[in-house]
Write a protein that holds these residues in place. Sequence first.
Motif: not given
Length: 602
Positions: A266, A286, A309, A300, A238, A228, A302-303
């Motif tokens: 992402a 994530d 997010n 945050w 990401v 990241a 990512t999934n």
Amino acid sequence: MDGPGVLGTPGFAHYNLSWSPFHNSRLAVASAANYGLVGNGRLHLTAVALTPGGMPTIALQKFYETQDGVYDVAWSEIHENQLVSSSGDGSIKLWDATLNDRPIQAWQEHTREVFCVDWSNINKQQFVSSSWDGLVKLWTPDLQRSMTTLHAHQACVYQALFSPHQPDVIATCSTDGTVRVFDLRSPAYASTGSSFTVPLTAAALTVPASGGEVLAIDWNKYRPFVLASAGVDKVIRVWDCRMVRIGPPPDPNARTQPQVGGQCEAQMLGHEYAIRKVQWSPHRPDVLASASYDMTCRIWSTNPPDGRNLMRIHDAHTEFVVGCAWSLFDEGVLATASWDLNPEDILSTSLETLYDYAPITHSSPGAEFVYKSPYADAAVVTLTTPDAAVKNWALHASSIWVASIFIADHIHELGIPANPDAPELNVLELGAGAGLPGILLAKTHSFVRVVVSDYPDTAIVHALEENAARNDAEARCSVVAYAWGTDPAPLLAHASGGFDCVLAADTLWNPDLHEVLIDTIKSVLARRSTACAHLVAGLHTGRYTIEAFCKLVCVGGLRILGAMEWEVGGDGQRPWDVTRAEGEDERERRRWVVWIRIAWPE
């Protein structure tokens, strides 16, 4: 973690912090006098503990003085009492927590500020440093000099971090806008190096990460070669860096052209100023945290299950947040470092006056908040702030937002009669959180029947029920778990003809929910000319986001009776104007809320 424990260090602004890999109670804090601009520094060693009620506390155990500001700190991976710090004078020092006053080892090879030190958790004998001089150096505590020097960038190197998966791989980020990955087994030189005396080291991969400075990076702890990055452009990205070449090139003496690439999988937007630190969770692949000059720390995913997010905003700081660190042992525990000073410090107590930064949230998850009405009856409402489940952090229900307090302060602007003999009125609060405006109305107006509602999160609903009970408002205040856009029957069960007044405080920040919010208002607002919905939002929401909502209201079959900007804590009023967004800074935005009144068409 129920609520934040706070450590104040009078006269010293925090720059970064590090959890011990051996003890879950040890936290080291790097700090500097005069915000690191000039003067000495301190390395603080603290103990973190939980009270019987589950609240964390932070106690200062000892500190070490340095001649220049301390910018970073990292615990040894081989000795539980040792840690290394880096300073603005280019020095690096090794400390032993069992000893006082002086470091047990010191190095002085960098010629500029050393902004980062990182200890390898694989090759535990080594740590790395990065500096504004463009160099990255590899060290071991047993040697008087560095083992390896990489001329990683032609500009300042903000961070250099060991891969948690590959012992010989280091990632760096720089003022030049790139993230680079180096293999320590491949000491080749880049063909583009322009310095004869210190040629640029060839990177195994160069990622053009941003058009501006990249201030922070971190390796994902579960996915090899996933990084990241974040910086001045306020965006977290990401990167999948699996195209990186590992190991020496076929010809070790070749001046190889470094690979350029990396796939951005992402992007996360939301910070209002530059992002100073990002860190992946050590417990989940994530989840990551970010610290920013906008005075917030954000969590945050990512999934995310709902596609959003942003999970949570921590807005308790009153100055730049420049560091964050996840506990290695306790999942969900996050420490932040800021330029806040101790409340006993004169400058700290005057920050709001000096810099005119008004807070936009109050209280913290699970904490008590006491509100006193500014009117003659001086009604007092005591609330417990909800501590929502982790999966619902993105609702931001765990704070008392300034818009909620503003409605409470201006209850008389709702058009509700003060006459106790007036006809009974039905009031609904959507996205109530702790329920301040609704519970205040129920407590002070005997002829008003109130429903306070929020998302069906057990902790949020329970807190609302407890808040209604402790303020003796149960008889006139009902609590309903309700998700916007769903069947309104649970709400209308308390007002069969619809609600005369609908309230919503700071509910416009997510444009994805505008349509369902409007649909909900239409489904519950009484079909009377006097019925009105009142939405108050702090301008931190963003003018363009608010304007998008206003346009959707009209498209959705409702009309806007009025939209006024009100000065928080002052007497200023002015018509809503989206064009003020141009040139309006964060300081100014925090001083205003917008009050939008919505009704059925005439």
